[in-house]
Design a protein around this motif. Structure first.
Motif, mmCIF file in Angstrom:
data_model
loop_
_atom_site.group_PDB
_atom_site.id
_atom_site.type_symbol
_atom_site.label_atom_id
_atom_site.label_comp_id
_atom_site.label_asym_id
_atom_site.label_seq_id
_atom_site.Cartn_x
_atom_site.Cartn_y
_atom_site.Cartn_z
ATOM 1 N N UNK A 15 43.046 57.547 158.400
ATOM 2 C CA UNK A 15 42.778 57.830 159.807
ATOM 3 C C UNK A 15 42.924 56.579 160.659
ATOM 4 N N UNK A 16 42.100 55.581 160.361
ATOM 5 C CA UNK A 16 41.995 54.411 161.223
ATOM 6 C C UNK A 16 42.904 53.295 160.708
ATOM 7 N N UNK A 17 43.729 52.747 161.628
ATOM 8 C CA UNK A 17 44.613 51.638 161.293
ATOM 9 C C UNK A 17 44.163 50.395 162.049
ATOM 10 N N UNK A 18 44.108 49.267 161.334
ATOM 11 C CA UNK A 18 43.741 47.989 161.932
ATOM 12 C C UNK A 18 44.843 46.992 161.595
ATOM 13 N N UNK A 19 45.614 46.615 162.618
ATOM 14 C CA UNK A 19 46.701 45.651 162.444
ATOM 15 C C UNK A 19 46.217 44.268 162.845
ATOM 16 N N UNK A 20 46.540 43.232 162.028
ATOM 17 C CA UNK A 20 46.032 41.880 162.263
ATOM 18 C C UNK A 20 47.071 40.855 161.862
ATOM 19 N N UNK A 21 46.923 39.642 162.452
ATOM 20 C CA UNK A 21 47.814 38.558 162.053
ATOM 21 C C UNK A 21 47.561 38.156 160.609
ATOM 22 N N UNK A 22 46.292 38.237 160.196
ATOM 23 C CA UNK A 22 45.998 38.017 158.783
ATOM 24 C C UNK A 22 44.687 38.711 158.416
ATOM 25 N N UNK A 23 44.593 39.080 157.135
ATOM 26 C CA UNK A 23 43.412 39.742 156.594
ATOM 27 C C UNK A 23 42.889 38.892 155.450
ATOM 28 N N UNK A 24 41.594 38.578 155.520
ATOM 29 C CA UNK A 24 40.943 37.811 154.460
ATOM 30 C C UNK A 24 40.039 38.746 153.669
ATOM 31 N N UNK A 25 40.264 38.835 152.367
ATOM 32 C CA UNK A 25 39.419 39.643 151.485
ATOM 33 C C UNK A 25 38.395 38.720 150.826
ATOM 34 N N UNK A 26 37.112 39.097 150.955
ATOM 35 C CA UNK A 26 36.018 38.288 150.408
ATOM 36 C C UNK A 26 35.226 39.165 149.456
ATOM 37 N N UNK A 27 35.556 39.097 148.192
ATOM 38 C CA UNK A 27 34.844 39.873 147.182
ATOM 39 C C UNK A 27 35.041 41.370 147.390
ATOM 40 N N UNK A 28 34.078 42.139 146.881
ATOM 41 C CA UNK A 28 34.161 43.591 146.974
ATOM 42 C C UNK A 28 33.588 44.134 148.274
ATOM 43 N N UNK A 29 32.959 43.268 149.095
ATOM 44 C CA UNK A 29 32.228 43.795 150.244
ATOM 45 C C UNK A 29 32.940 43.599 151.574
ATOM 46 N N UNK A 30 33.397 42.382 151.875
ATOM 47 C CA UNK A 30 33.860 42.089 153.229
ATOM 48 C C UNK A 30 35.375 41.971 153.294
ATOM 49 N N UNK A 31 35.900 42.454 154.434
ATOM 50 C CA UNK A 31 37.296 42.232 154.805
ATOM 51 C C UNK A 31 37.292 41.742 156.244
ATOM 52 N N UNK A 32 37.862 40.545 156.470
ATOM 53 C CA UNK A 32 37.890 39.971 157.816
ATOM 54 C C UNK A 32 39.308 39.996 158.353
ATOM 55 N N UNK A 33 39.461 40.486 159.591
ATOM 56 C CA UNK A 33 40.763 40.588 160.221
ATOM 57 C C UNK A 33 40.773 39.722 161.480
ATOM 58 N N UNK A 34 41.869 39.022 161.714
ATOM 59 C CA UNK A 34 42.004 38.136 162.866
ATOM 60 C C UNK A 34 43.015 38.714 163.848
ATOM 61 N N UNK A 35 42.702 38.606 165.170
ATOM 62 C CA UNK A 35 43.581 39.102 166.236
ATOM 63 C C UNK A 35 44.026 40.532 165.927
#
Length: 701
Positions: free
Chosen positions: A108-128
């Motif tokens: 359903x939901x799309x999130x486009x970013x300049x970069x995606x940082x995966x941190x373990x099994x819990x967090x995903x950080x997206x920039x811009x």
């Protein structure tokens, strides 16, 4: 030739091997300098439920890092997909950076970013980041709505999405700015916070806004509070819901202070619930209450004309029925307000029935008790009644000779009454009633070409009923109707306080036809002939006298497209006494539901004037995303509309919007005509509530 390598991965990736063996598939795999594993071509890596697809993967044993060249597709479980141009990840694929990436949640939901940082099994950080659930077609890069943010964090454990410095845009134009914004992920059903405001216009309350706030109360309960503010009212609406292991409750309420009744605190309460209790019983309740007669009409909360509060205890299976209930009534009808204290206000009743198979038929044993109270203390209008009854019935069905169906039925019942505050009836009275009926029918069936089926069934029933002499107050059989459902019943009265007595013949002819293409026709014609004229019924019921009116009923179906049901009562001169028709029509994007009802005036049924009205409700899908509707009710007797409404809805895969304009023309001493307008918008993609594919946007070319 495709290469499949797992043992080498185990040797080179000890961290991964400790938990689960990784599998790599590629067009070519080679080892360089004893520490670099290079896979090229159509590369696929599978590890602990994650699947990585890329064109080149390089694993460095010393740094335990993966350098990946795209296009990259990383599938993490059934509901998360990451697309990227390049990536640098740990060996377990759970930590690292993906560049020029796109995160897709729950399809359903799309999130486009300049970069995606995966941190373990819990967090995903997206920039811009740009987030949207709208379909974006080539040549049209602007979605219907989007949220742009400097940084976005997806908390996979809490299933929340945090936006930092978020800008909400519609068709590319910024309409709102949020320094901090938290929204539920598509796989999270509930999250505390404000919902999208709704605009509401009422001609008596002026323009206002409703701002709902949703608050979960544990995993199985929630509360929604909605302040409603306009220049003429200050209202707080509320909804409380909770589910239990054995039931659920739902409560809707509102409290208002307005200029319509200055200085008065106005409110309403609608509550419903049900619970499974021991011994297979079900406890149910409905509560309906309001501060005054016009509140729910003024605020367009409901269209009920009677407030009914009830508590029920029920157990039902194939052979047993037990039901106990307490019911309170409050009428809102203008015609009944003047006699409100003469109408039953509280009714308590208990009903039980047991079925016992016996030979070719069955025996039904039943009992009931009721207490009927009125608020008036005046003798006559304030009558209170207690009644207790018991009955036994025998029913059987046999087939004789060449298809002749023979049905028999016998019933005996006794009832005891205690009547207070009515000098027209004895304080204590009792009555014994009995009835027997025998019915013969001859179903004649024929099958024609193409699967056509015809069934003609003449039916005749002879019934005799009598009762002991007793003056009994009539509480449950005031309104009587003759229809195809009770044409061959032991009696037409819906209750037990009045009994249809004497010897009579119920005559009828039924026809059923089934034709290719789903066409079906059902017809019923019948009447009642008595040995002696009956004065048990009011004149306009069509049942009075020695012969009843003719009953004609029909149903016509053309597949799922057309369904018409009609019923009419008319005398020997073909003069109609009542007529009801209901029609449903569906053709492609258009559907209509209509009904027409005409009843002759009958003062004994509290109907001083003829009822002559038509109701109509239509919907039309005027495009892939647009649906409009029109509904109304017109009273031909008063030569005026009772109500009318126009609605317009817009739906896509990412947005729902709806507007409804309604006019109520009813005018009484406490109710005034009013026009209301409501408008609301809902974003799809946050929370587990997807829109159906029929409304999804499609791209051409």
């Amino acid at each position: 030739m495709r290469a499949i390598l797992s043992a080498l991965l185990v040797a080179l990736m000890p961290a991964a091997a400790a938990a689960q063996q990784a599998t790599l598939v590629a067009d070519s795999v080679r080892l360089e300098r004893d520490r670099l594993l290079i896979a090229e071509g159509e590369v696929q890596v599978a590890y602990e439920g994650q699947v990585l697809n890329a064109t080149r993967v390089t694993y460095d044993r010393e740094t335990e890092r993966l350098d990946i060249a795209g296009p990259i597709t990383l599938t993490d479980g059934p509901d998360t997909v990451v697309l990227a141009d390049s990536a640098a990840l740990d060996a377990d694929l759970r930590n690292g950076i993906l560049r020029s990436a796109r995160l897709v949640l729950n399809r359903q939901l799309q999130l486009a970013a300049t970069q995606i940082a995966r941190v373990g099994d819990r967090y995903v950080q997206l920039s811009n980041t740009v987030a949207s659930s709208c379909e974006i077609c080539a040549g049209s890069g602007t979605p219907t709505w989007e949220i742009r943010a400097r940084r976005v964090i997806h908390d996979r454990q809490e299933r929340l999405i945090y936006f930092d410095r978020a800008s909400f845009r519609v068709f590319g134009l910024p309409v709102a700015y949020f320094p901090r914004l938290t929204l539920p992920a598509p796989d999270r059903r509930r999250k505390a916070g404000f919902l999208i405001p709704r605009l509401a216009f009422n001609s008596r309350l002026s323009m206002g806004v409703k701002l709902p706030y949703f608050q979960p109360l544990g995993p199985h309960a929630d509360l929604t509070l909605t302040p409603y503010v306009s220049s003429n009212t200050r209202t707080l609406e509320g909804r409380y819901r909770q589910t239990f292991a054995a039931g659920a409750i739902n409560v809707n309420a509102a409290v208002s202070q307005d200029d319509l009744q200055p200085g008065q605190e106005r409110w309403y309460l609608l509550a419903r619930g049900g619970f499974l209790v021991p011994r297979d019983f079900r406890l149910e309740f409905d509560i309906q209450a309001a501060s005054d007669d016009s509140y729910i009409f003024d605020y367009d909360y409901d269209f009920q004309d009677t407030l009914t509060s009830e508590v029920r205890l029920i157990r039902a299976d194939r052979d047993t029925l037990l039901r106990a209930r307490v019911t309170q009534y409050e009428t809102l009808r203008a015609a009944e307000k003047r006699i409100e204290d003469e109408l039953p206000s509280v009714v308590t009743d208990i009903v039980g029935e047991r079925r016992i198979a016996m030979g070719a038929g069955e025996v039904r044993l039943g009992f009931d008790a009721a207490v009927i109270g009125r608020s008036s203390d005046e003798p006559g209008p304030g009558r209170d009644v207690v009644t207790v009854g018991a009955e036994a019935q025998y029913l059987d069905r046999r087939v004789l000779g060449p298809g002749l169906v023979w049905r028999n039925r016998a019933r005996v019942a006794s009832r005891f009454y205690r009547t207070e505050q009515d000098p027209d009836f004895a304080t204590e009275s009792a009555r014994l009633t009995g009835a027997v009926s025998t019915q013969l029918s001859l179903p004649l069936a024929r099958t024609g070409p193409g699967g056509t089926q015809h069934l003609v069934e003449p039916v005749v029933a002879l019934t005799w009923a009598d009762q002991s002499d007793a003056e009994i107050p009539n509480e449950d059989s005031v309104i009587v109707e003759l229809d195809e459902g009770n044409l061959f019943s032991l009696g037409r009265f819906p209750g037990d306080d009045t009994v249809e007595t004497g010897l009579r013949a119920d005559l009828g002819l039924r026809y059923a036809g089934r034709f290719p293409g789903g066409t079906a026709v059902d017809l019923t014609l019948g009447r009642i002939v008595r040995a002696e004229a009956s004065d048990d019924f009011a004149t306009e019921t069509g049942l009075a006298g020695r012969r009843s009116d003719w009953l004609a009923a029909a149903r016509l179906q053309f597949g799922t497209r057309v369904d018409v049901t009609s019923r009419m009562l008319f005398d020997d001169n073909l003069e109609a006494r009542s007529s009801q028709t209901r029609m449903t029509y569906r053709q492609g994007p258009f559907s209509v539901l209509g009904s027409y009802n005409w009843l002759a005036a009958e003062p004994q049924e509290n109907r001083p004037d003829d009822i002559d009205e038509v109701k109509l409700s239509t919907t039309l899908r005027i495009g892939r995303h647009w649906v409009t509707g029109l509904s109304g009710r017109y009273d031909f007797g008063e030569n005026e509309s009772s109500e009318a409404a126009l609605s317009l809805r817009y739906r896509t895969e990412c947005l729902r919007a709806g507007a409804i304009l309604r006019r109520k023309f009813t005018e009484t001493a406490t109710i005034r005509p009013a026009t209301t307008f409501n408008f609301g918008v809902e974003l799809v993609g946050f929370g587990a509530d997807p829109t159906g594919g029929a409304f999804r946007r499609t791209c051409s070319g």
